[in-house]
Design a protein around this motif. Structure first.
Motif, short mmCIF file in Angstrom:
data_model
loop_
_atom_site.label_atom_id
_atom_site.label_comp_id
_atom_site.label_asym_id
_atom_site.label_seq_id
_atom_site.Cartn_x
_atom_site.Cartn_y
_atom_site.Cartn_z
N SER A 63 9.87 8.53 4.44
CA SER A 63 9.02 7.68 5.29
C SER A 63 7.58 8.17 5.27
O SER A 63 6.64 7.38 5.38
N VAL A 64 7.40 9.50 5.12
CA VAL A 64 6.04 10.04 5.04
C VAL A 64 5.40 9.63 3.71
O VAL A 64 4.21 9.30 3.65
N ASP A 80 9.01 8.57 -6.91
CA ASP A 80 8.78 9.55 -7.99
C ASP A 80 8.03 10.76 -7.46
O ASP A 80 8.37 11.90 -7.78
N ALA A 81 6.99 10.48 -6.67
CA ALA A 81 6.19 11.58 -6.13
C ALA A 81 7.07 12.46 -5.25
O ALA A 81 6.96 13.69 -5.28
N GLN A 82 7.96 11.83 -4.48
CA GLN A 82 8.81 12.63 -3.59
C GLN A 82 9.76 13.51 -4.40
O GLN A 82 10.00 14.67 -4.04
N MET A 137 0.43 13.81 7.98
CA MET A 137 1.42 12.76 8.26
C MET A 137 2.79 13.38 8.47
O MET A 137 3.56 12.97 9.34
N MET A 138 3.08 14.37 7.66
CA MET A 138 4.37 15.05 7.76
C MET A 138 4.50 15.71 9.12
O MET A 138 5.57 15.68 9.74
N ALA A 139 3.43 16.33 9.60
CA ALA A 139 3.50 17.02 10.89
C ALA A 139 3.50 16.04 12.05
O ALA A 139 4.06 16.32 13.11
N ALA A 188 6.07 6.94 2.16
CA ALA A 188 5.70 5.53 2.30
C ALA A 188 4.35 5.41 3.00
O ALA A 188 3.50 4.60 2.62
N ALA A 189 4.15 6.26 4.03
CA ALA A 189 2.85 6.24 4.73
C ALA A 189 1.73 6.70 3.81
O ALA A 189 0.62 6.16 3.85
N ALA A 190 2.03 7.68 2.95
CA ALA A 190 1.01 8.16 2.00
C ALA A 190 0.67 7.06 1.00
O ALA A 190 -0.48 6.90 0.59
N ASP A 191 1.69 6.29 0.65
CA ASP A 191 1.47 5.15 -0.24
C ASP A 191 0.52 4.15 0.42
O ASP A 191 -0.42 3.64 -0.21
N ALA A 192 0.75 3.89 1.72
CA ALA A 192 -0.15 3.00 2.46
C ALA A 192 -1.56 3.58 2.49
O ALA A 192 -2.54 2.87 2.27
#
Lengths: 410, 297
Positions: free
Chosen positions: A225-226, A397-399, A196-198, A228-232
């Motif tokens: 924002s990445v 928190d994860a970030q 996602m980051m890439a 947030a996508a990981a959360d999704a």
């Protein structure tokens, strides 16, 4: 004509007698155990056995377990003939300690410097101007595999990018599907995050986080924002309880799950199952959003051995791994891209053609494992194991924890 | 005493000579290895040991790592519950077996049997028993209790208790056998005297028999505690540290750091902390126990 025949006969005699004289067993360790991987490694074994030597297969399931065994055997003074690693920083210290064989002569004799494409692959094998490994394939992580059946069952069109895929999660769930398949292992979870980051951000952000280890960028809004996508992705994969990546891929193959973020080695599983790209499944490089690939891959390293015969067999194996025909048969089975640009891969399917095109365009990124140490890689793995298992951990928190790991990285 | 001392050194010469290999092993392998590990825990050793001094950096990182803190917490929960429960269960089973019942031998064998199994087998067996799709939960649901849920291994808050169940199943038998041996060692006259005085059986156990069984308790305690501190294979087989990092333990942290993260320094720091913890518990106790004996004896 006569001369050629004579030469052929002479070569045959020489090689026959050579193989009788020097036939030896070489233990090769790797972690290629899934269906597609096993089929691919069998191609190497077949080619090596044809030289008169014997390939002694020592497969250990699971890269993490395998690496632990390999390293402790090499450092413990009981080296195997050859072993597979992901090139990059994993072998750095083994090379510094002089435990791995310098294969620069073989690389020069075979002309790897001109052949290997992209050159970064051979650079990852090179320390202080000496070559220590034979790159055998290019693997890229940045693929989203989508099941056509799952989307048809849910009455949806097959998505073309990550945003569409994420938007269809509720409908897939309503149709009794797992929106996203994900094996519950740290490397898969952090791998999906890195994809996602890439794919969702411009390359310079990816490079400043992993290349420059810039903790401020890692804590910044773009990386948020990445997360947030990981959360999704976490909520989409909440019902995916499988462990192994190939079991997760199987959920996509059988249409029980909508899709999976996994490297191109998943291609081999689709091939073994007889699925057809474009009909049964789609592959979206760069999550369909930002088509580009990271060029990690597998390489073979050769520990320093005392036995002269075994060392000779090592040299033969090293040269063989990059031969054109071996490269074709191996990579077709594995679903990866060949390391040399001069061979014909018209037999490759849709997905591999997409990958080859991106490779030709140079839409490439380095793989995180080439930029950060195994220590940092595993810290990030642990973070995401935790993040994906416990929905009470917020993305913020994860970030914050991620930024700390990057700050400590070297 | 003072006059006898030189004698003391040469007394039992044969025994002392034959103990030399053991002494050398203990000094070089155990003490030497421990010292080496502690020294290298202050270095920046990666895949291979390297003498690159970094002071307390490894310890700072260790105590700032959530996985380590969770490991310590898990070990405390697991250790305390295991210690209490294994003694209670083991002693009760032994007391029940001691009532001169029939088939004592068979029952004893059955209860001790799990101890003959490795932790890996135990872990895998209980992983399946506690799996919601194949194990207890499924059986109960099929039997009619539709709402029955029992899947500790899939809930991060209680996963460590799923491991505890397996540990108890495996360890109780051994404690029972040791306790039973201790009970058999109690003179029957004690029981007769207690009966004559009209003391109830439970009081006799708690106030007379258990204090008399002190040596057995101490042996058992040492066995159980060492088993707890080094618990590793059970976790690896049963949960792999999951879900998430909910069942990580210190020994697994050490292994992960040394062989997965290729960070020996960090692994050494963690194992040194384990050693310090054990020493903090064992040294004062050993001084009381064995130091005291010398004076008395």
């Amino acid at each position: 004509m006569k001369l050629t025949n004579k030469l052929l006969a002479a070569t045959a005699i020489v090689s026959a007698s050579a193989s009788i004289a020097n036939a030896t067993e070489l233990e090769v360790m790797h972690w290629w155990t899934s269906g597609g991987e096993a089929a691919a490694v069998a191609e190497f074994a077949k080619a090596f056995d044809a030289t008169g030597h014997t390939w002694v297969d020592a497969a250990i399931a699971g890269g993490e377990n395998a690496r632990a065994v390999m390293v402790s055997r090499i450092t413990g003074g009981d080296p195997m003939g050859a072993f597979q690693f992901n090139h990059g920083r994993q072998a750095e210290e083994l090379i510094e300690a002089g435990l791995l064989r310098d294969i620069t002569e073989i690389a020069e004799a075979e002309g790897w410097l001109d052949l290997v494409n992209p050159p970064s692959l051979l650079e990852a094998c090179t320390v202080d101007g000496r070559v220590y490994c034979a790159p055998v394939n290019i693997h890229s992580w940045q693929w989203l595999w989508v099941s056509h059946k799952a989307f048809a069952d849910a009455g949806l069109d097959v998505p073309a990018n990550w945003a569409e895929f994420a938007a269809s999660a509720d409908a897939l769930e309503a149709a009794g599907k797992i929106p996203m398949a994900m094996g519950q292992e740290g490397w898969q979870q952090s791998g999906a995050f890195n994809v996602m980051m890439a794919s969702l951000l411009p390359s310079d952000i990816f490079l400043s986080v992993y290349g420059d280890k810039d903790a401020d960028v890692a804590a910044g809004a773009e990386v948020a924002s990445v997360f947030a996508a990981a959360d999704a992705a976490r909520s989409m994969s909440a019902n995916s309880t499988v462990q192994n990546w190939n079991d997760a891929t199987n959920l996509v193959i059988t249409g029980q799950a909508g899709g999976q973020i996994m490297g191109d080695w998943a291609q081999g599983e689709f091939a073994v199952a007889g699925s057809v790209a474009g009909e049964d499944y789609s592959c979206l490089p760069g999550l369909g959003t930002n088509p580009r690939l990271s060029t990690g891959g597998d390489a073979f390293y050769f520990p320093v051995l005392d036995d002269a015969e075994q060392s000779a067999a090592q040299a033969e194996l090293a040269a063989l791994l990059l031969k054109p025909d071996v490269q074709v048969s191996f990579n077709l089975a594995k679903g990866s891209l060949p390391v040399r640009g001069d061979i014909d891969l018209s037999a490759a399917n849709d997905c591999m053609q997409k990958g080859l095109a991106l490779l030709a365009d140079g839409a490439l990124l380095p793989d995180p494992t080439m930029l950060i140490t195994p220590d940092t890689v595993n810290q990030i793995n642990t973070l995401f194991t935790e993040f994906f298992a416990d929905s009470s951990i917020s993305a913020a928190d994860a970030q914050a924890e991620f930024a700390e790991i990057i700050a400590d990285a070297e | 005493m003072a006059a006898k001392r030189p004698n003391q050194l040469f007394r039992n010469m044969n025994a002392k000579v034959s103990a030399i290999p053991m002494i050398v092993t203990a000094l070089f392998v155990f003490v030497g290895g421990t010292a080496w590990t502690i020294v290298y825990s202050f270095t920046k050793s990666g895949l291979l040991p390297r003498m690159k001094w970094v002071g307390l950096d490894q310890y700072e990182r260790l105590w700032g790592t959530k996985k380590w803190l969770v490991s310590i917490e898990n070990l405390a929960i697991y250790g305390f519950s295991m210690l209490v429960l294994v003694f209670v269960i083991g002693f009760i089973l032994a007391a029940l077996l001691d009532q001169k019942i029939r088939f004592e031998n068979s029952i004893r064998t059955i209860i001790l049997y799990p101890y003959a199994m490795s932790f890996v087998v135990t872990g895998l067996v209980w992983q399946w028993i506690l799996n919601p799709e194949f194990g207890i939960q499924n059986i109960m649901q099929n039997a009619g209790w539709q709402g029955f849920t029992f899947n500790p291994l899939y809930n991060p808050d209680i996963a460590i208790f799923g491991v505890l169940i397996a540990g108890l199943w495996q360890g109780s038998g051994l404690v029972m056998v040791l306790m039973l041996a201790g009970l058999r060692g109690i003179d029957q006259e004690v029981w007769k005297a207690a009966r004559v005085d009209g003391i109830p059986a439970w009081k006799t156990y708690i106030f007379i028999v258990i204090p008399m069984m002190r040596p057995v308790f101490i042996t058992t305690l040492v066995l159980v505690v060492t088993g707890i501190v080094k618990v590793f294979d059970l976790i690896v087989a049963q949960t792999g540290g999951g879900p998430g990092i909910a069942t990580e333990v210190p020994a697994k942290y050490v292994y992960d750091m040394m062989f997965r993260n290729n960070n020996l320094g960090q692994g050494f720091a963690a194992s040194t902390m384990m050693l310090v913890t054990v020493a903090l518990v064992v040294v004062p106790w050993a001084m009381l126990e064995f130091g005291g004996k010398k004076k008395n004896g």
